[in-house]
Design a protein around this motif. Sequence first.
Motif, short mmCIF file in Angstrom:
data_model
loop_
_atom_site.label_atom_id
_atom_site.label_comp_id
_atom_site.label_asym_id
_atom_site.label_seq_id
_atom_site.Cartn_x
_atom_site.Cartn_y
_atom_site.Cartn_z
N GLY A 391 0.74 -1.21 0.01
CA GLY A 391 -0.07 0.06 0.13
C GLY A 391 0.73 1.24 -0.11
O GLY A 391 0.19 2.47 0.17
N MET A 392 2.04 1.14 -0.16
CA MET A 392 2.78 2.54 -0.17
C MET A 392 2.47 3.34 -1.27
O MET A 392 2.54 2.92 -2.39
N ALA A 393 2.56 4.54 -1.08
CA ALA A 393 2.39 5.61 -2.10
C ALA A 393 3.44 5.87 -2.97
O ALA A 393 4.41 5.51 -2.74
N LEU A 394 3.25 5.93 -4.34
CA LEU A 394 4.04 6.28 -5.45
C LEU A 394 4.99 7.32 -4.97
O LEU A 394 6.35 7.13 -5.03
N ALA A 395 4.51 8.32 -4.43
CA ALA A 395 5.59 9.50 -3.88
C ALA A 395 6.53 9.24 -2.82
O ALA A 395 7.60 9.56 -2.65
N ASP A 396 6.08 8.32 -1.78
CA ASP A 396 6.94 7.74 -0.72
C ASP A 396 8.02 6.93 -1.28
O ASP A 396 8.96 6.92 -0.82
N ALA A 397 7.65 6.04 -2.11
CA ALA A 397 8.46 5.08 -2.78
C ALA A 397 9.79 5.68 -3.43
O ALA A 397 10.99 5.44 -3.41
N ALA A 398 9.05 6.78 -4.26
CA ALA A 398 9.93 7.83 -5.07
C ALA A 398 10.98 8.29 -4.04
O ALA A 398 12.32 8.65 -4.42
N GLN A 399 10.36 8.84 -2.94
CA GLN A 399 11.41 9.58 -2.07
C GLN A 399 12.38 8.67 -1.30
O GLN A 399 13.42 9.03 -1.28
N ALA A 400 12.12 7.38 -1.22
CA ALA A 400 13.02 6.37 -0.49
C ALA A 400 14.21 6.30 -1.63
O ALA A 400 15.20 6.04 -1.18
N VAL A 401 13.71 6.08 -2.84
CA VAL A 401 14.83 6.00 -3.82
C VAL A 401 15.36 7.26 -3.86
O VAL A 401 16.93 7.14 -4.13
N ALA A 402 15.08 8.37 -3.93
CA ALA A 402 15.93 9.85 -4.00
C ALA A 402 16.67 9.87 -2.71
O ALA A 402 18.08 10.08 -3.11
N TYR A 403 16.41 9.19 -1.59
CA TYR A 403 17.12 9.26 -0.21
C TYR A 403 18.39 8.59 -0.52
O TYR A 403 19.34 8.70 -0.12
N TYR A 430 18.07 12.67 -11.20
CA TYR A 430 17.08 11.96 -11.65
C TYR A 430 15.97 11.41 -10.77
O TYR A 430 14.83 11.50 -10.59
N CYS A 431 16.66 10.76 -9.82
CA CYS A 431 15.78 10.01 -8.58
C CYS A 431 14.85 11.20 -7.66
O CYS A 431 13.71 10.96 -7.69
N GLN A 432 15.36 12.31 -7.55
CA GLN A 432 14.94 13.49 -7.01
C GLN A 432 13.54 13.98 -8.15
O GLN A 432 12.60 14.32 -7.36
N SER A 433 13.78 14.00 -9.39
CA SER A 433 12.80 14.54 -10.20
C SER A 433 11.80 13.61 -10.26
O SER A 433 10.83 14.22 -10.22
N VAL A 434 12.02 12.50 -10.40
CA VAL A 434 10.84 11.64 -10.24
C VAL A 434 10.04 11.45 -9.01
O VAL A 434 8.84 11.65 -9.03
N ALA A 435 10.62 12.00 -7.92
CA ALA A 435 10.16 11.91 -6.71
C ALA A 435 9.05 13.34 -6.56
O ALA A 435 8.04 13.05 -6.09
N GLN A 436 9.60 14.34 -7.17
CA GLN A 436 8.94 15.79 -7.14
C GLN A 436 7.83 15.44 -8.02
O GLN A 436 6.87 15.91 -8.02
N MET A 437 8.01 14.84 -9.35
CA MET A 437 6.79 14.73 -10.14
C MET A 437 5.74 13.73 -9.70
O MET A 437 4.68 13.86 -10.14
N ALA A 438 6.39 12.48 -9.06
CA ALA A 438 5.31 11.72 -8.38
C ALA A 438 4.45 12.28 -7.32
O ALA A 438 3.31 11.75 -7.31
N LYS A 439 4.86 13.48 -6.65
CA LYS A 439 3.74 14.17 -5.76
C LYS A 439 2.85 14.96 -6.57
O LYS A 439 1.90 15.19 -6.34
N ARG A 440 3.28 15.24 -7.65
CA ARG A 440 2.52 16.21 -8.57
C ARG A 440 1.34 15.32 -9.31
O ARG A 440 0.51 15.64 -9.54
N VAL A 441 1.88 14.45 -9.96
CA VAL A 441 0.88 13.54 -10.94
C VAL A 441 1.35 11.98 -10.82
O VAL A 441 2.06 11.60 -11.88
N PRO A 442 1.11 11.20 -9.89
CA PRO A 442 1.29 9.88 -9.80
C PRO A 442 0.65 9.24 -10.75
O PRO A 442 -0.47 9.33 -11.42
#
Length: 603
Positions: A391-403, A430-442
Motif C-alpha cells: 500500500g505504499m504511495a508512489l511518492a513515498d517510494a520515489a522519496q525512498a529511492v531519492a534518499y 534523476y531520482c529526485q525529479s521522479v520524486a517531485q513529479m510523483a507528488k505532482r502527477v502519480p
Amino acid sequence: MAAVASPAVDTTERVGAGTVEELQDAGVLTVAGTAIGARHGITVFWHEGQAYAVDNRCPHMGFPFARGTCKDGVLTCNWHYARFDLQSGGTFDLFADNVRTYPVEIEDGRVWIHPNRTDAGQERAHWLRRLDEGLEQNISLVQAKAVLGLHDLDTPAADIVRRAARHGLRFGSSRNADGWGDGLTILTATAHILEDLAPEDQSLALYHGVRSVGGDANGMRTTFDLEPLSVRDVPIERLQAWFREFIEVRSTDAAERTLRTAIAEGATPQQVATMLCAASTDHYYRDGSHVLDTVAKAFELLDLVGWEQADEVLPNIVPQIATSSRQEESNSWQHPVNLIDIVEPASVQLPEVLDLDATPSGQWDIALVDALLEDDPAAAIDALMAAFRGGMALADAAQAVAYASALRLTRFPTSNEFGDWDTVLHHFTYCQSVAQMAKRVPSLELARGVLHGAMVVYLGRFLNIPPAHLPGKRTLAAQPSDPEELTTKLLALCDQQSQVDEAGAVVYRYLTLGHEPQPLLAAMGGSVLREDPGFHDFQMLEEGLRLYHDLAAVGRLEESWQVLVAIARWQAAHSPTRRATTQTYDIALRLHRGEDIYAPSRY
C-alpha cells in the motif's frame, strides 16, 4: 504553422463523391474536383465513422493521398511519410505543408464535397509565412516553393528580399560574432541582377539569395514557435498517444505541435505533465537524468510564472526529449547483469500492485533504502514491488529511492576520480525529479521511473567502494560547538581544496548538537553563491535542500541531516573557484553604494 481551416459549407456549388455505402466499403474514394478549385482531385476517407475530404496531392512532393494511410486521426503520405491531422489538414512535419481540406456534407445517403477557395491575398499571406518557416527551419525545398508561389502572385521581388534580409539580420548577423554573413551579400547581389536575367530565372536567383541567408542563420537562431493544430475537441488521450509516438520516432516538430495543441485545447497541468512524464519514461534514464530533470524544472517554473505561460515554456523541452539517449541501449544496463530483464516484468505488474490513490505520508522503512543500496538489483526491485503491494504511495517510494541516491553522495570517497562526482549527482537529480513529479502527477508510467531510479542507484554502487563514513564521536568532539564558529569554519574549509570529509563532519556536528538549522542553510547557500557556480552546483544545492526539507517535515531528522552532509561534501569538493562572478557583482554593489571605484588603492 497555421493549419488550413475549413470554412462554412457553401451549398451553391458542390461535387458528389458517391454514396456513404460505397465510401464505407472502399474506405477511400477519389473524385475530380476542378469545379471547386481542386486541381489534382479530392480524396475522401471514411475514418472512425466520419467522412473527411482532402486535396489528393501531398503538399510535400505531390504523391496522391489516395495511396496514403489513415490511423488514429493521422493521414500519412506513403512516399516520404509526411503526416497530417486528417480533420484540419495541419502538418506534423514542416518539410511538407498543410493540406487543403474540404467541408463534407452527407445528404440522403450521398457524400457531397463543398468548395474551400482562397483569394490572392490569402495565398500571398500563406506563401510569405512559408517563406519565413523555410528560413527559420532552413529547409531549402520550402524556401524554393515559397519564392515560386510568391512570384506567381506577382509579389514584388523587393518584398521577398526584405523578408529574407530581416531574417538574416535578426537571426544571423546579430548572433554572429563576425557580423554580416555571406548570405546577406548573396541576397543583395541577386536582387541587383534581377533585371538582367531572363524572367524564368528570376525566381531561381531569389531562391539562391534566400537559401544563403537561411544557411547563415542556421544554428544561430532562437527556437521558432510552431502553431497548434486548428482542430478542436481532440481527446487528451489521443494527444497523449500522439505525443508519445512522435517522441518514440524522434519526430520533434510533430511532438511539439501536438503538445501545443494540447495546451491550446485547455488540457490541465496534470494532463500535460502526465503526457511528458510518460514519454520521458518510455525509455530508461533518458540522457543520463537530463530529460526528466528538465521536465520537472519546467513545471516548477510554471508554478512560479503561472500556467498561462505553458505555451512559452513547455515546447522548449521537446527537442531534448525527442533526441535523448536511451540507456537500455548502453552496455552498463545490459552487462554483466541485464537490468532490463529485471525491470520489465515488474513494470508489467505495476497496475496490479500499485494504488495510485494512496496518500503520501513520508513514511517508509529504512530497510527499503538498505535493499536499494545493496549489490543485488533484483532484490531492490523486489523490495519496491513488495512496498507497493503493502500500500505504499508512489511518492513515498520515489522519496525512498531519492534518499538512497543521496546517500551515494554522502558515502562518496575521495579516492574516486573527480569526474565521478557528476555521475552520482546525475543519479541523485534523476531520482529526485521522479520524486517531485510523483507528488505532482502519480501515474503508472512515472512508477516505471521509480524502478529505473532503483537501477540507477544500483549502478552507482562502485562509487561507494570503499564507502565514506559519517564521522565518529571522537572526530565530532574535535569540532567546535558554537554554531557561529561551525558555520565560519565551513566557509573557511571551502576556501581550501579537497576538504570534503571535514566539511561533512562540520555540518554533521552542527546538526547533532541541535542548533537552529537556518544559519547553517544560509551558510551553505552563501558558500555556493560566492563561487563561480556551474549548472551542477545549483542542482546539488536546490535538490539537496528540497529533499532535506521534505524529510525534516515528516520527522526524518537523521535522514535529512545526511542529505545536508551530501551537499556539504559536494561543495567542498568543488571549491574554491576563481570567484570572478562575485568580483563583478561586488563592483556593481560598490557603484550602487556610491563608492569611487576609480579611486587609488590605499595599498
